[in-house]
Scaffold this motif. Sequence first.
Motif, short mmCIF file in Angstrom:
data_model
loop_
_atom_site.label_atom_id
_atom_site.label_comp_id
_atom_site.label_asym_id
_atom_site.label_seq_id
_atom_site.Cartn_x
_atom_site.Cartn_y
_atom_site.Cartn_z
N GLY A 164 76.10 39.60 38.93
CA GLY A 164 77.28 38.80 38.63
C GLY A 164 78.05 39.23 37.40
N ALA A 165 77.74 40.40 36.83
CA ALA A 165 78.45 40.89 35.65
C ALA A 165 79.89 41.23 36.01
N ASN A 166 80.81 40.97 35.08
CA ASN A 166 82.21 41.34 35.27
C ASN A 166 82.32 42.85 35.03
N LEU A 167 82.56 43.60 36.09
CA LEU A 167 82.59 45.06 36.00
C LEU A 167 83.83 45.59 35.29
N ASN A 168 84.78 44.73 34.96
CA ASN A 168 85.95 45.15 34.19
C ASN A 168 85.60 45.27 32.71
N THR A 169 84.59 44.53 32.26
CA THR A 169 84.28 44.49 30.83
C THR A 169 82.91 45.06 30.48
N GLU A 170 82.05 45.26 31.48
CA GLU A 170 80.71 45.79 31.19
C GLU A 170 80.19 46.59 32.38
N ILE A 171 79.22 47.44 32.07
CA ILE A 171 78.55 48.22 33.10
C ILE A 171 77.16 47.64 33.25
N CYS A 172 76.84 47.19 34.45
CA CYS A 172 75.51 46.60 34.64
C CYS A 172 74.52 47.69 35.05
#
Length: 195
Positions: A164-172
């Motif tokens: 559920g990480a926001n891929l615009n702001t972080e890389i999971c």
Amino acid sequence: MKYLEAVPKSWKRTLILPAVSKDGTVYEDAFLIEEKTPVSYWGQLYEFLSPLAVKIKAYRTEANLCADITVSGKAGTPCARCLEPAETDFSGTLKYLFSLSADAEPQMKDEKNSSADGDEDVIFLDSWEDEIDLSPQIWEVMLTSLPAVVLCREDCKGLCPECGANLNTEICGCKKSSGDARFEVLRQFVEEEKE
């Protein structure tokens, strides 16, 4: 949270029929509607970020009254991919034909110099009153002009389907799957058939 599901009473705007000339001259009106309560539509909430700008053009034909209603504004809603706040401009126009008679559509096609093109919503009135409440039509134009999908930006990467990480702001650190998990049974079936 409180939200609108139907046209509010505060939106009541009337078209005064004597103001629309019987000679076919176009009557024009424009006004703003301030609305602070969000609207629930398409399964999501739209918050108005600007007043709704409404434009009305109305004219008479021999036995009917035609009205073009345009509604535009700016709305905010969660991005369809990442759920962050997103903004969108919207604008839409619908045509309405007000008539007393049930045979208004064939009659409109026969009238000379009519701009009716068959795209109008026909609204039958019981009698010609001095005014027509246009708030249901303004509500309809507003709803049909709201976009079903709003993105925070065109290249929005959305949320990771695993964590559920926001891929615009972080890389999971999630392992990228080789496809849609819903088709795993079919993938196994194909592999078994190959063997």
